[in-house]
Design a protein around this motif. Structure first.
Motif, PDB file in Angstrom:
ATOM      1  N   ARG A   5      -7.259   1.289  -6.436  1.00 34.29           N
ATOM      2  CA  ARG A   5      -7.909   0.584  -5.337  1.00 34.29           C
ATOM      3  C   ARG A   5      -6.913  -0.446  -4.829  1.00 34.29           C
ATOM      4  N   VAL A   6      -6.466  -0.286  -3.589  1.00 31.42           N
ATOM      5  CA  VAL A   6      -5.440  -1.160  -3.017  1.00 31.42           C
ATOM      6  C   VAL A   6      -6.096  -2.364  -2.349  1.00 31.42           C
ATOM      7  N   LYS A   7      -5.574  -3.533  -2.654  1.00 30.17           N
ATOM      8  CA  LYS A   7      -6.014  -4.788  -2.033  1.00 30.17           C
ATOM      9  C   LYS A   7      -4.839  -5.328  -1.229  1.00 30.17           C
ATOM     10  N   VAL A  25      -6.907  -1.562 -10.069  1.00 32.17           N
ATOM     11  CA  VAL A  25      -6.698  -2.446  -8.924  1.00 32.17           C
ATOM     12  C   VAL A  25      -5.197  -2.704  -8.751  1.00 32.17           C
ATOM     13  N   VAL A  26      -4.715  -2.501  -7.531  1.00 37.11           N
ATOM     14  CA  VAL A  26      -3.323  -2.793  -7.190  1.00 37.11           C
ATOM     15  C   VAL A  26      -3.337  -3.703  -5.964  1.00 37.11           C
ATOM     16  N   ALA A  27      -3.003  -4.959  -6.166  1.00 37.56           N
ATOM     17  CA  ALA A  27      -2.962  -5.939  -5.078  1.00 37.56           C
ATOM     18  C   ALA A  27      -1.519  -6.029  -4.573  1.00 37.56           C
ATOM     19  N   VAL A  28      -1.352  -5.934  -3.267  1.00 37.31           N
ATOM     20  CA  VAL A  28      -0.010  -5.979  -2.679  1.00 37.31           C
ATOM     21  C   VAL A  28       0.031  -6.982  -1.533  1.00 37.31           C
ATOM     22  N   GLN A  29       1.201  -7.514  -1.284  1.00 41.18           N
ATOM     23  CA  GLN A  29       1.364  -8.468  -0.193  1.00 41.18           C
ATOM     24  C   GLN A  29       1.393  -7.793   1.169  1.00 41.18           C
ATOM     25  N   ALA A  30       1.775  -6.557   1.211  1.00 45.32           N
ATOM     26  CA  ALA A  30       1.920  -5.841   2.485  1.00 45.32           C
ATOM     27  C   ALA A  30       0.565  -5.658   3.173  1.00 45.32           C
ATOM     28  N   GLY A  35       0.787   2.304   6.886  1.00 47.78           N
ATOM     29  CA  GLY A  35       1.045   2.776   5.537  1.00 47.78           C
ATOM     30  C   GLY A  35       1.860   1.840   4.661  1.00 47.78           C
ATOM     31  N   ARG A  36       2.082   0.614   5.127  1.00 53.35           N
ATOM     32  CA  ARG A  36       2.910  -0.313   4.345  1.00 53.35           C
ATOM     33  C   ARG A  36       2.245  -0.714   3.030  1.00 53.35           C
ATOM     34  N   ALA A  37       0.929  -0.936   3.044  1.00 54.79           N
ATOM     35  CA  ALA A  37       0.236  -1.304   1.805  1.00 54.79           C
ATOM     36  C   ALA A  37       0.246  -0.141   0.818  1.00 54.79           C
ATOM     37  N   THR A  38       0.076   1.060   1.310  1.00 57.34           N
ATOM     38  CA  THR A  38       0.112   2.237   0.439  1.00 57.34           C
ATOM     39  C   THR A  38       1.480   2.390  -0.210  1.00 57.34           C
ATOM     40  N   THR A  63      -5.414   6.677   4.215  1.00 55.30           N
ATOM     41  CA  THR A  63      -5.964   5.611   5.053  1.00 55.30           C
ATOM     42  C   THR A  63      -7.138   4.893   4.392  1.00 55.30           C
ATOM     43  N   SER A  64      -7.416   5.203   3.157  1.00 57.07           N
ATOM     44  CA  SER A  64      -8.510   4.582   2.419  1.00 57.07           C
ATOM     45  C   SER A  64      -7.952   3.568   1.430  1.00 57.07           C
ATOM     46  N   ARG A  65      -8.745   2.597   1.046  1.00 61.67           N
ATOM     47  CA  ARG A  65      -8.282   1.654   0.027  1.00 61.67           C
ATOM     48  C   ARG A  65      -8.302   2.285  -1.359  1.00 61.67           C
TER      49      ARG A  65
END
Length: 107
Positions: A5-7, A25-30, A35-38, A63-65
């Protein structure tokens, strides 16, 4: 195959904690733009489980979290260990940081 689950837009990149029963849970700054967060999440996950980035691939959820990811079989133990880390700490850090609060307000 595993689920994450991307945050996006977190104060710092963190991997650990549980979302639901078996989703990491994977929290990213992007930001979740183009697609940068992915991409950041895949890189962070690879580093966290001790694998090369090229060995961690997106299977579904571009395109999903919530995303389905292929990781090497020998990384399963590391993935399970990350699931067991304190998910509340990850959630509190993301929810309480100033940069995320400002991003939600559209600043």
């Amino acid at each position: 195959r595993v689920q994450i689950r991307v945050k996006p837009r977190a104060c710092r990149t963190r991997v650990g904690g549980r979302y639901g029963d078996d989703t990491l849970v994977v929290a990213v700054q992007a930001p979740a733009i183009d697609g940068r967060a992915t991409a950041a999440a895949l890189t962070a996950l690879a580093q966290a489980v001790g694998s090369r980035s090229s060995d961690v691939t997106l299977v579904a959820g571009a395109t999903s979290r919530t995303k389905v990811i292929d990781i090497p079989d020998d990384c399963g133990a590391a993935f399970r260990r990350l699931l067991e880390t304190d998910s509340a700490h990850v959630e509190d850090e993301i929810q309480g940081c100033a940069c995320t609060t400002e991003a939600r307000r559209g600043r």
